[in-house]
Design a protein around this motif. Structure first.
Motif, short mmCIF file in Angstrom:
data_model
loop_
_atom_site.label_atom_id
_atom_site.label_comp_id
_atom_site.label_asym_id
_atom_site.label_seq_id
_atom_site.Cartn_x
_atom_site.Cartn_y
_atom_site.Cartn_z
N GLU A 56 -37.03 -62.21 30.69
CA GLU A 56 -36.40 -63.47 29.96
C GLU A 56 -35.33 -62.72 28.94
O GLU A 56 -34.42 -63.81 28.52
CB GLU A 56 -37.75 -63.78 28.90
CG GLU A 56 -37.72 -64.12 27.50
CD GLU A 56 -37.01 -65.23 27.67
OE1 GLU A 56 -36.42 -66.18 27.31
OE2 GLU A 56 -38.35 -66.10 28.47
N PRO A 57 -35.56 -62.07 28.41
CA PRO A 57 -33.68 -60.82 27.67
C PRO A 57 -32.48 -61.99 28.92
O PRO A 57 -31.44 -61.84 27.99
CB PRO A 57 -34.01 -59.99 27.93
CG PRO A 57 -35.10 -59.50 27.30
CD PRO A 57 -35.50 -60.67 28.73
N PHE A 58 -32.21 -60.68 30.10
CA PHE A 58 -31.57 -61.85 31.18
C PHE A 58 -31.57 -63.45 31.37
O PHE A 58 -30.34 -63.75 31.33
CB PHE A 58 -31.66 -60.96 32.78
CG PHE A 58 -31.38 -59.50 32.69
CD1 PHE A 58 -31.45 -58.46 32.75
CD2 PHE A 58 -32.58 -59.24 31.97
CE1 PHE A 58 -31.13 -57.25 32.47
CE2 PHE A 58 -33.35 -57.77 32.42
CZ PHE A 58 -32.17 -56.72 32.72
N ARG A 59 -32.13 -63.97 31.29
CA ARG A 59 -32.26 -65.53 31.27
C ARG A 59 -31.40 -65.92 30.05
O ARG A 59 -30.67 -66.67 30.24
CB ARG A 59 -33.64 -66.28 31.50
CG ARG A 59 -33.83 -67.39 31.75
CD ARG A 59 -33.60 -68.21 30.79
NE ARG A 59 -34.95 -68.32 29.74
CZ ARG A 59 -34.83 -68.97 28.55
NH1 ARG A 59 -33.81 -69.49 28.58
NH2 ARG A 59 -35.75 -68.13 27.70
N GLY A 60 -31.69 -65.86 29.14
CA GLY A 60 -30.80 -66.38 27.64
C GLY A 60 -30.01 -66.25 27.49
O GLY A 60 -29.06 -66.73 27.51
N ILE A 61 -29.43 -64.69 27.90
CA ILE A 61 -28.18 -64.68 28.17
C ILE A 61 -27.51 -65.54 29.03
O ILE A 61 -26.84 -65.87 28.49
CB ILE A 61 -27.68 -62.91 27.87
CG1 ILE A 61 -28.60 -62.01 26.88
CG2 ILE A 61 -26.38 -62.37 27.50
CD1 ILE A 61 -28.77 -60.51 26.87
N LEU A 62 -27.45 -65.43 30.29
CA LEU A 62 -27.01 -66.16 31.29
C LEU A 62 -26.46 -67.17 31.02
O LEU A 62 -26.29 -68.28 31.30
CB LEU A 62 -27.23 -64.88 32.29
CG LEU A 62 -27.03 -63.84 33.31
CD1 LEU A 62 -27.70 -63.80 34.11
CD2 LEU A 62 -25.64 -63.50 32.67
N LEU A 63 -28.24 -67.66 30.29
CA LEU A 63 -27.85 -69.60 30.35
C LEU A 63 -27.35 -69.79 29.22
O LEU A 63 -26.33 -70.70 29.36
CB LEU A 63 -29.66 -70.03 29.98
CG LEU A 63 -29.91 -71.53 30.55
CD1 LEU A 63 -29.65 -72.07 31.52
CD2 LEU A 63 -31.12 -71.47 29.57
N GLY A 64 -26.27 -69.06 28.16
CA GLY A 64 -26.24 -68.89 27.56
C GLY A 64 -24.27 -69.13 27.85
O GLY A 64 -24.06 -69.63 27.47
N LEU A 65 -24.56 -68.40 29.39
CA LEU A 65 -23.36 -67.23 29.27
C LEU A 65 -22.72 -69.20 30.33
O LEU A 65 -20.98 -69.76 30.54
CB LEU A 65 -22.56 -66.32 30.74
CG LEU A 65 -22.79 -65.50 28.92
CD1 LEU A 65 -23.09 -64.55 30.21
CD2 LEU A 65 -21.70 -65.37 29.14
#
Length: 612
Positions: free
Chosen positions: A271-280
């Motif tokens: 979840e943390p990686f998904r949120g950051i990368l999706l924002g990027l």
């Protein structure tokens, strides 16, 4: 020094990316515009055409596409194979219908604009493939992923992910560069794709669960996180090598692990990686908006955005209505899917390499897709405000009328269901009303007779027999609605006892102000029981534990009374949360025995009143 300057430049860019998201997203969410539009706007600001902190947005998009991949993995974890099988008609029925209808209509738009048939078809099909990242983010923000409409949206997105494969193959067939692709080459590509898919399925069925059991036995949390990332990225790589969609590979890996005992751990790790990368990813899309192309070709791009979104919206609406969706659901789907998506960039690049698109056409169509993505959150907000609210079908549901039960229960959720049981067990004549049709229908399956009725309406209270009841129980879970019902009861039936469920302390005080005979905060008694059980586990003597719980209850009552008195003296100031705290009370006596001084000292009130 040059190395140090380069490192500083990289650090500035990282800080700029983080700062852009941290500043823009809360502002846009506060304005009701959603996080997607916030990221896109932030990307425009820090991109090459405003502050110029970044010059190569595509490199960021390529990395950040992993956010979409991880998003699909998490969705896959929620999709057990049986559940996915139940969606097969929506995926290959509804999904295929929407892709074909929209693709044909958008092809005609290109032809009408004077483009060649091949270029019109590729442009139309590229715009048909909606943005998985934007649609899924909007569904998640609105809590609609698990709803029937949300499941239909996910099904369509899955089909569109699959559609990119034959579309890229078609681009290869239409290649005008002179490079001929033989039939054996095409069959070899198909074989590689099938082989990659088979290997992924085999690994998911026989390798992943034993691997995670082994890693769990080692009890190394960081290794479990690394393994979760390995599964997601490995599945994406396997599909990419096979010429398929990376997102589809991650989704399939999630499905294969959806019944694993490690499902929740995997979701928490990713979840943390998904949120950051999706924002990027959204930041990168915003940076990619080429204002030079827009300035030079703005009439063409503006016309393309309007015509493509309008025609695609018409196609989506027609398919939705023909597949028996109601009017609001159909328009809602238009708002979600009317944009082009990230797969269009891949398709347009391939078309440019095959000389189906000119470089200028590619730039115009890319700008058109990006603008449509930026407009999607605004379009969805406009549609939701314009379209009338869905009317509930009352088929098979009895509306409250002429009822005369001894006790009237308003609201039959978790709280109301438990409240009704001792009354029904005692044989009390109970009337139950609720305004949730699905809940009423579900309750009937368990033998409960619940009538449709809105307790905030005085005519419905009359029809439900509130005036003849010996008690009215307000069991709704919304504090504002409970207050409206209590106020209506006081004005219409002042002699009927009213007992109410309070959401929190503030609601309890307001309900007392409305004159209810009894109110109870929904978590208060259960929390006391929980605390009492904890004292038992700590081997506190039973009598002392009882004293402690009774003292907490008594002090809470005293605080509540003081807050009410203070609020009334200050013009109901307690409504603003400024709640006075009474001075320490004298030690009580319980069961004929004084509480010991040590226990009493531990229970002295804090400087702030409890807010629960």
């Amino acid at each position: 020094m040059a190395v140090e300057a380069g490192a500083n430049s990289d650090l500035v860019q990282v800080v700029a990316l983080l700062a852009a998201g941290v500043i823009a997203v809360p502002i846009f969410k506060k304005l009701g515009l959603g996080s997607v539009l916030g990221y896109l706007a932030a990307g425009v600001v820090i991109g090459p055409f405003v502050f110029g902190l970044f010059t190569d947005a595509q490199s960021i998009i390529h990395v950040a596409e992993l956010g979409v991949v991880m998003f699909l993995f998490i969705i896959g974890l929620e999709m057990q194979p049986s559940r996915l099988w139940s969606l097969r008609r929506q995926i290959f029925g509804l999904g295929v219908a929407q892709v074909l209808v929209c693709g044909i209509l958008l092809t005609f738009v290109g032809v009408a604009a004077g483009f060649p048939v091949a270029a019109s078809f590729i442009a139309g099909m590229g715009f048909t493939l909606s943005s998985t990242a934007i649609v899924m983010q909007l569904l998640e923000e609105r809590g609609e992923t698990a709803t029937p409409d949300g499941q239909r949206a996910v099904s369509i997105l899955l089909l569109e992910d699959l559609a990119i494969v034959p579309l890229l193959a078609l681009v290869a067939l239409l290649d005008t560069t002179g490079e001929v692709t033989t039939a054996s080459d095409r069959w070899q590509a198909v074989g590689i794709a099938i082989g990659s898919l088979g290997l992924l399925v085999a690994a998911g069925l026989w390798l992943l669960n034993p691997l995670f059991r082994l890693l769990a036995a080692v009890q190394a949390r960081e290794v479990m996180t690394a393994a979760a990332l390995l599964v997601v990225l490995g599945a994406a790589l396997a599909m990419q090598l096979g010429g398929l969609s990376m997102a589809m590979g991650a989704f399939l890996a999630g499905v294969l692990l959806s019944e694993s005992t490690f499902r929740h751990q995997l979701e928490a790790d990713i979840e943390p990686f998904r949120g950051i990368l999706l924002g990027l990813f959204f930041l990168g899309v915003g940076m990619s908006l080429d204002f030079r192309v827009i300035a030079a070709q703005w009439p063409l791009i503006l016309g393309a955005v309007i015509s493509y979104m309008l025609v695609k919206g018409i196609g989506i609406y027609l398919v939705a209505r023909l597949t028996h969706s109601d009017n609001r659901s159909a328009f809602h789907r238009v708002g979600l899917f009317a944009q082009g998506g990230e797969f269009a960039f891949v398709l347009f690049s391939a078309a440019t390499a095959a000389q189906i698109f000119s470089v200028e056409t590619n730039a115009v169509m890319t700008a058109t897709v990006i603008l449509s993505m930026a407009l999607t959150p605004l379009l969805l907000i406009a549609i939701e405000r314009i379209t009338p609210a869905r009317e509930q079908s009352l088929e098979g549901v009895d509306v409250a009328d002429g009822l005369d039960g001894k006790v009237l229960i308003i609201g039959f959720g978790r709280f109301g269901q438990i409240v009704s049981q001792p009354l029904l067990l005692r044989g009390v004549d109970v009337t139950i009303i609720d305004n949730d049709v699905e809940m009423i229908q579900a309750a009937s399956n368990f033998g409960f007779k619940v009538y449709y009725g809105d307790g905030t309406r005085t005519d419905m209270l009359h029809a439900a027999g509130a005036g003849n009841a010996e008690a009215v129980l307000i069991c709704v879970n919304d504090g504002d609605i409970a207050l409206r019902i209590a106020r209506n009861m006081r004005e219409e039936f002042p002699l009927i006892p009213v007992l109410a469920r309070a959401y929190d302390r503030g609601t309890a005080i307001q309900l007392i102000g409305e004159g209810v005979e009894y109110q109870l905060r929904e978590t208060f008694e259960s929390a006391l029981l929980f605390g009492r059980a904890t004292l038992d586990e700590l081997d506190i003597p039973e009598e002392e534990a009882d004293e402690i719980i009774e003292e907490v209850r008594r002090r809470d009552t005293a605080r509540l009374e003081a807050q009410i008195a203070g609020g009334l003296q200050a013009g109901r100031g307690f409504m603003k949360g400024n709640m006075p705290v009474p001075t320490p009370l004298t030690q009580p006596r319980h069961k004929g025995r004084a509480m010991n001084a040590e226990t009493a000292d531990k229970l002295r009130p804090t400087e702030q009143a409890a807010s629960s």
